[in-house]
Design a protein around this motif. Structure first.
Motif, PDB file in Angstrom:
ATOM      1  N   THR B  51      -9.153   8.318  10.128  1.00 24.50           N
ATOM      2  CA  THR B  51      -8.234   9.825  10.121  1.00 24.50           C
ATOM      3  C   THR B  51      -8.223  10.216   8.529  1.00 24.50           C
ATOM      4  N   LYS B  52      -8.613   9.505   7.665  1.00 28.19           N
ATOM      5  CA  LYS B  52      -8.300  10.050   6.262  1.00 28.19           C
ATOM      6  C   LYS B  52      -9.471   9.170   5.346  1.00 28.19           C
ATOM      7  N   ALA B  53      -9.890   9.756   4.067  1.00 29.12           N
ATOM      8  CA  ALA B  53     -10.883   9.156   3.387  1.00 29.12           C
ATOM      9  C   ALA B  53     -10.542   7.594   2.898  1.00 29.12           C
ATOM     10  N   ASP B  54     -11.492   6.897   3.109  1.00 27.43           N
ATOM     11  CA  ASP B  54     -11.433   5.568   2.663  1.00 27.43           C
ATOM     12  C   ASP B  54     -10.949   4.297   3.669  1.00 27.43           C
ATOM     13  N   ASP B  55     -10.352   5.120   4.852  1.00 26.98           N
ATOM     14  CA  ASP B  55     -10.024   4.385   6.166  1.00 26.98           C
ATOM     15  C   ASP B  55     -11.177   3.758   6.565  1.00 26.98           C
TER      16      ASP B  55
END
Lengths: 115, 111
Positions: B51-55
């Motif tokens: 759901t978000k960057a780098d996840d």
């Protein structure tokens, strides 16, 4: 818990006949989607409802297609008159409202053949 | 508008081979990214999401990392099995919007 329920699972109909596909979303889900899947075009979004209101119907191919959601637990996709090129698998899916990270849950599909 | 582009198939691998299916996206906001899998005769089911960057999403040995700098969400598995044969779909969802799917990549794993 019951998942998304679609009916009929399989339908064979003659060209020119009316076809009605039905969907019961997961209880409590506020968004409902109808998709069409074919070998040639892949998975296409036909229409998207939120709280029973159509939000995006730009994917509905033409006036022969119509979709309704009279209440939170039922939706129909109707094709009238049907044509052979409408043969496809039609999926209904639902999603809890809220943020975009919520998962969409698919039904098992309605396999339509128009001869 | 928002869209995803994924590697065209079909992909055929031998059992225990390494799998990569590429997916890149175009979005105006900060979407959530998903991989769905479709087994023969069935509907799509969620495989993993981020759901978000780098996840990093992971499930059943599959992994994908949300890379904002390259707008990518490539699916990987270190050792595929025959039972992994299916069609894999990359998808994105922006806040308040519907979910958009890629064209799907058919994977066949041979014994």
């Amino acid at each position: 818990d019951a998942g998304v329920i679609q009916s009929p699972r399989h339908e064979v109909t003659e060209m020119g006949q009316e076809v009605t596909l039905r969907c019961k979303p997961i209880s409590g889900h506020n968004s409902l989607f109808w998709y069409r899947q074919t070998m040639m075009r892949g998975l296409e979004l036909l229409i998207y409802f939120n709280n029973n209101v159509p939000i995006d119907d730009s994917g509905m191919p033409e006036d022969r297609f119509s979709a309704k959601m009279p209440n939170a637990s039922f939706s129909t996709l109707k094709i009238q008159p049907s044509e052979p090129r409408d043969s496809a698998v039609y999926f209904c899916a639902s999603r809890p409202d809220g943020n975009s990270g919520n998962t969409i849950y698919f039904g098992e599909g309605s396999w339509l053949t128009v001869v | 508008g928002d869209s995803v582009t994924q590697m065209e198939g079909p992909v055929t691998l031998s059992e225990e081979a390494f799998l990569t299916i590429n997916c890149t996206y175009t979005a105006t906001g900060y979407p959530s990214l998903f991989w769905y899998v479709q087994y023969p005769g069935e509907g799509l089911q969620l495989l993993l999401k981020a759901t978000k960057a780098d996840d990093k999403g992971s499930n059943k040995g599959f992994e994908a990392t949300y890379r904002k700098e390259t707008t990518s969400f490539h699916l990987e598995k270190g050792s595929v099995q025959v039972s992994d044969s299916a069609v894999y779909f990359c998808a994105l969802s922006d806040p308040g919007n519907d979910m958009r799917f890629g064209a799907g990549t058919r994977l066949t794993v041979k014994p």
